[in-house]
Design a protein around this motif. Structure first.
Motif, PDB file in Angstrom:
ATOM      1  N   ALA A  42       0.825  -1.209   0.000  1.00 10.83           N
ATOM      2  CA  ALA A  42       0.000   0.000   0.000  1.00 10.83           C
ATOM      3  C   ALA A  42       0.861   1.260   0.000  1.00 10.83           C
ATOM      4  O   ALA A  42       0.515   2.260  -0.623  1.00 10.83           O
ATOM      5  CB  ALA A  42      -0.934  -0.003   1.211  1.00 10.83           C
ATOM      6  N   ALA A  43       1.999   1.207   0.686  1.00  8.07           N
ATOM      7  CA  ALA A  43       2.892   2.364   0.747  1.00  8.07           C
ATOM      8  C   ALA A  43       3.834   2.451  -0.451  1.00  8.07           C
ATOM      9  O   ALA A  43       4.352   3.521  -0.752  1.00  8.07           O
ATOM     10  CB  ALA A  43       3.709   2.314   2.036  1.00  8.07           C
ATOM     11  N   HIS A  44       4.056   1.336  -1.130  1.00  6.61           N
ATOM     12  CA  HIS A  44       4.975   1.288  -2.266  1.00  6.61           C
ATOM     13  C   HIS A  44       4.257   0.638  -3.444  1.00  6.61           C
ATOM     14  O   HIS A  44       4.425  -0.555  -3.709  1.00  6.61           O
ATOM     15  CB  HIS A  44       6.235   0.506  -1.919  1.00  6.61           C
ATOM     16  N   ALA A  45       3.500   1.413  -4.147  1.00  7.14           N
ATOM     17  CA  ALA A  45       2.676   0.889  -5.242  1.00  7.14           C
ATOM     18  C   ALA A  45       3.519   0.296  -6.370  1.00  7.14           C
ATOM     19  O   ALA A  45       3.037  -0.567  -7.108  1.00  7.14           O
ATOM     20  CB  ALA A  45       1.771   1.988  -5.778  1.00  7.14           C
ATOM     21  N   GLN A  46       4.768   0.733  -6.523  1.00  3.70           N
ATOM     22  CA  GLN A  46       5.612   0.236  -7.604  1.00  3.70           C
ATOM     23  C   GLN A  46       6.132  -1.170  -7.322  1.00  3.70           C
ATOM     24  O   GLN A  46       6.660  -1.828  -8.221  1.00  3.70           O
ATOM     25  CB  GLN A  46       6.782   1.189  -7.857  1.00  3.70           C
ATOM     26  N   CYS A  47       6.000  -1.657  -6.096  1.00  2.00           N
ATOM     27  CA  CYS A  47       6.511  -2.982  -5.726  1.00  2.00           C
ATOM     28  C   CYS A  47       5.664  -4.074  -6.367  1.00  2.00           C
ATOM     29  O   CYS A  47       4.446  -4.108  -6.231  1.00  2.00           O
ATOM     30  CB  CYS A  47       6.515  -3.145  -4.208  1.00  2.00           C
ATOM     31  N   LEU A  48       6.333  -4.964  -7.061  1.00  2.00           N
ATOM     32  CA  LEU A  48       5.673  -6.104  -7.694  1.00  2.00           C
ATOM     33  C   LEU A  48       5.821  -7.309  -6.771  1.00  2.00           C
ATOM     34  O   LEU A  48       6.940  -7.715  -6.443  1.00  2.00           O
ATOM     35  CB  LEU A  48       6.311  -6.393  -9.049  1.00  2.00           C
ATOM     36  N   ILE A  49       4.687  -7.871  -6.347  1.00  2.00           N
ATOM     37  CA  ILE A  49       4.704  -8.999  -5.420  1.00  2.00           C
ATOM     38  C   ILE A  49       4.164 -10.232  -6.120  1.00  2.00           C
ATOM     39  O   ILE A  49       3.056 -10.224  -6.647  1.00  2.00           O
ATOM     40  CB  ILE A  49       3.879  -8.689  -4.154  1.00  2.00           C
ATOM     41  N   ASP A  50       4.971 -11.294  -6.123  1.00  2.00           N
ATOM     42  CA  ASP A  50       4.545 -12.580  -6.666  1.00  2.00           C
ATOM     43  C   ASP A  50       4.370 -13.547  -5.519  1.00  2.00           C
ATOM     44  O   ASP A  50       5.169 -13.559  -4.574  1.00  2.00           O
ATOM     45  CB  ASP A  50       5.591 -13.122  -7.653  1.00  2.00           C
ATOM     46  N   HIS A  51       3.329 -14.365  -5.604  1.00  2.00           N
ATOM     47  CA  HIS A  51       3.039 -15.331  -4.559  1.00  2.00           C
ATOM     48  C   HIS A  51       3.163 -16.742  -5.110  1.00  2.00           C
ATOM     49  O   HIS A  51       2.747 -17.014  -6.237  1.00  2.00           O
ATOM     50  CB  HIS A  51       1.627 -15.114  -3.997  1.00  2.00           C
ATOM     51  N   ALA A  52       3.723 -17.627  -4.298  1.00  2.00           N
ATOM     52  CA  ALA A  52       3.815 -19.042  -4.659  1.00  2.00           C
ATOM     53  C   ALA A  52       3.340 -19.861  -3.463  1.00  2.00           C
ATOM     54  O   ALA A  52       3.659 -19.530  -2.320  1.00  2.00           O
ATOM     55  CB  ALA A  52       5.242 -19.416  -5.014  1.00  2.00           C
ATOM     56  N   PRO A  53       2.570 -20.910  -3.714  1.00  2.00           N
ATOM     57  CA  PRO A  53       2.154 -21.765  -2.604  1.00  2.00           C
ATOM     58  C   PRO A  53       3.339 -22.567  -2.073  1.00  2.00           C
ATOM     59  O   PRO A  53       4.392 -22.649  -2.712  1.00  2.00           O
ATOM     60  CB  PRO A  53       1.101 -22.679  -3.245  1.00  2.00           C
ATOM     61  N   ALA A  54       3.151 -23.160  -0.908  1.00  2.00           N
ATOM     62  CA  ALA A  54       4.200 -24.002  -0.330  1.00  2.00           C
ATOM     63  C   ALA A  54       4.501 -25.148  -1.287  1.00  2.00           C
ATOM     64  O   ALA A  54       3.607 -25.846  -1.739  1.00  2.00           O
ATOM     65  CB  ALA A  54       3.742 -24.536   1.024  1.00  2.00           C
ATOM     66  N   GLY A  55       5.754 -25.308  -1.631  1.00  2.00           N
ATOM     67  CA  GLY A  55       6.169 -26.351  -2.565  1.00  2.00           C
ATOM     68  C   GLY A  55       7.191 -25.813  -3.534  1.00  2.00           C
ATOM     69  O   GLY A  55       7.617 -24.655  -3.436  1.00  2.00           O
ATOM     70  N   PRO A  56       7.606 -26.619  -4.481  1.00  2.00           N
ATOM     71  CA  PRO A  56       8.565 -26.148  -5.485  1.00  2.00           C
ATOM     72  C   PRO A  56       7.999 -24.942  -6.245  1.00  2.00           C
ATOM     73  O   PRO A  56       6.791 -24.839  -6.462  1.00  2.00           O
ATOM     74  CB  PRO A  56       8.734 -27.351  -6.417  1.00  2.00           C
ATOM     75  N   LEU A  57       8.894 -24.040  -6.635  1.00  2.00           N
ATOM     76  CA  LEU A  57       8.461 -22.850  -7.358  1.00  2.00           C
ATOM     77  C   LEU A  57       7.911 -23.221  -8.732  1.00  2.00           C
ATOM     78  O   LEU A  57       8.496 -24.051  -9.431  1.00  2.00           O
ATOM     79  CB  LEU A  57       9.625 -21.883  -7.551  1.00  2.00           C
ATOM     80  N   PRO A  58       6.812 -22.587  -9.140  1.00  2.00           N
ATOM     81  CA  PRO A  58       6.330 -22.777 -10.513  1.00  2.00           C
ATOM     82  C   PRO A  58       7.395 -22.282 -11.505  1.00  2.00           C
ATOM     83  O   PRO A  58       8.191 -21.400 -11.188  1.00  2.00           O
ATOM     84  CB  PRO A  58       5.074 -21.911 -10.579  1.00  2.00           C
ATOM     85  N   ALA A  59       7.388 -22.846 -12.701  1.00  2.00           N
ATOM     86  CA  ALA A  59       8.418 -22.540 -13.700  1.00  2.00           C
ATOM     87  C   ALA A  59       8.507 -21.049 -14.011  1.00  2.00           C
ATOM     88  O   ALA A  59       9.607 -20.510 -14.185  1.00  2.00           O
ATOM     89  CB  ALA A  59       8.154 -23.334 -14.975  1.00  2.00           C
ATOM     90  N   GLU A  60       7.367 -20.357 -14.086  1.00  2.00           N
ATOM     91  CA  GLU A  60       7.421 -18.930 -14.431  1.00  2.00           C
ATOM     92  C   GLU A  60       8.060 -18.099 -13.324  1.00  2.00           C
ATOM     93  O   GLU A  60       8.670 -17.067 -13.597  1.00  2.00           O
ATOM     94  CB  GLU A  60       6.031 -18.387 -14.771  1.00  2.00           C
ATOM     95  N   LEU A  61       7.969 -18.519 -12.056  1.00  2.00           N
ATOM     96  CA  LEU A  61       8.631 -17.799 -10.967  1.00  2.00           C
ATOM     97  C   LEU A  61      10.083 -18.254 -10.794  1.00  2.00           C
ATOM     98  O   LEU A  61      10.941 -17.458 -10.426  1.00  2.00           O
ATOM     99  CB  LEU A  61       7.866 -17.989  -9.657  1.00  2.00           C
ATOM    100  N   ALA A  62      10.337 -19.515 -11.068  1.00  2.00           N
ATOM    101  CA  ALA A  62      11.695 -20.054 -10.912  1.00  2.00           C
ATOM    102  C   ALA A  62      12.668 -19.425 -11.903  1.00  2.00           C
ATOM    103  O   ALA A  62      13.877 -19.439 -11.677  1.00  2.00           O
ATOM    104  CB  ALA A  62      11.680 -21.565 -11.073  1.00  2.00           C
ATOM    105  N   ALA A  63      12.164 -18.845 -12.977  1.00  2.00           N
ATOM    106  CA  ALA A  63      13.020 -18.232 -13.995  1.00  2.00           C
ATOM    107  C   ALA A  63      13.217 -16.738 -13.753  1.00  2.00           C
ATOM    108  O   ALA A  63      13.838 -16.063 -14.570  1.00  2.00           O
ATOM    109  CB  ALA A  63      12.404 -18.453 -15.376  1.00  2.00           C
ATOM    110  N   GLN A  64      12.714 -16.211 -12.645  1.00  2.00           N
ATOM    111  CA  GLN A  64      12.798 -14.778 -12.381  1.00  2.00           C
ATOM    112  C   GLN A  64      13.733 -14.495 -11.214  1.00  2.00           C
ATOM    113  O   GLN A  64      14.065 -15.362 -10.424  1.00  2.00           O
ATOM    114  CB  GLN A  64      11.410 -14.224 -12.061  1.00  2.00           C
ATOM    115  N   ARG A  65      14.130 -13.227 -11.119  1.00  2.00           N
ATOM    116  CA  ARG A  65      14.994 -12.761 -10.029  1.00  2.00           C
ATOM    117  C   ARG A  65      14.202 -11.779  -9.181  1.00  2.00           C
ATOM    118  O   ARG A  65      13.457 -10.943  -9.703  1.00  2.00           O
ATOM    119  CB  ARG A  65      16.214 -12.083 -10.643  1.00  2.00           C
ATOM    120  N   PHE A  66      14.373 -11.858  -7.849  1.00  2.00           N
ATOM    121  CA  PHE A  66      13.644 -11.011  -6.916  1.00  2.00           C
ATOM    122  C   PHE A  66      14.622 -10.312  -5.989  1.00  2.00           C
ATOM    123  O   PHE A  66      15.717 -10.809  -5.725  1.00  2.00           O
ATOM    124  CB  PHE A  66      12.662 -11.857  -6.093  1.00  2.00           C
ATOM    125  N   ASP A  67      14.206  -9.147  -5.481  1.00  2.00           N
ATOM    126  CA  ASP A  67      15.035  -8.410  -4.529  1.00  2.00           C
ATOM    127  C   ASP A  67      15.010  -9.060  -3.155  1.00  2.00           C
ATOM    128  O   ASP A  67      15.996  -8.997  -2.412  1.00  2.00           O
ATOM    129  CB  ASP A  67      14.561  -6.955  -4.414  1.00  2.00           C
TER     130      ASP A  67
END
Length: 165
Positions: A42-67
């Motif tokens: 809410a305070a940082h609208a530019q922040c992109l948040i991705d969510h993954a359920p408990a378990g191995p990362l989905p392929a589309e998230l596993a190929a990305q880099r996060f801060d």
């Protein structure tokens, strides 16, 4: 050994981590909603948040880099081997900074398992009978530079910089 518990709540600790690192890309694994993350978004609208359920990362998230990667309410629901692979993969491929909030009594994990992954014990929280542990990893400060790693301790320091072969 006396156990030292934090005066903060887990949400306050997560909020402090978010304020400290100010991530533009955040990966949240496990918990669907986290009030500290919602307040940060809410305070940082530019922040992109991705969510993954408990378990191995989905392929589309596993190929990305996060801060920053937050692992909350996740390891308690996974086999230990899957959790080790998840944390090691995130640490090596997806994020330079990671925070893991875990109830060690409700899982098969021990503190030494996190130390083996280069995570540091940051805080411990007590709420009733439940104890939560916060482990963090930051690539920039996970290992201190040894004091002997300089020219003073070379075999022939007087020859340093004179000859190149």
């Amino acid at each position: 050994m006396t156990e030292c518990f934090s005066a903060r709540t887990p949400q306050q600790a997560v909020a402090a981590l978010l304020d400290r690192y100010s991530p533009n890309r955040l990966l949240l694994i496990g918990a669907r909603e986290l009030p500290a993350v919602a307040a940060y978004q809410a305070a940082h609208a530019q922040c992109l948040i991705d969510h993954a359920p408990a378990g191995p990362l989905p392929a589309e998230l596993a190929a990305q880099r996060f801060d920053l990667a937050l692992v909350v309410d996740c390891l308690e629901h996974l086999p230990k081997r899957t959790g080790l692979e998840l944390l090691g993969g995130i640490r090596n491929l997806n994020a330079s900074r990671m925070a893991v909030l875990v109830d060690l009594q409700a899982s098969a994990w021990q503190e030494t398992d996190f130390f083996a992954l280069a995570l540091q014990a940051s805080e411990r929280f007590q709420r009733g009978d439940q104890t939560l542990n916060l482990f963090t990893y930051d690539l920039l400060d996970y290992k201190q530079v040894p004091d002997w790693l300089n020219a003073k301790f070379w075999a022939n320091p007087e020859m340093f910089g004179k000859f190149w072969w």
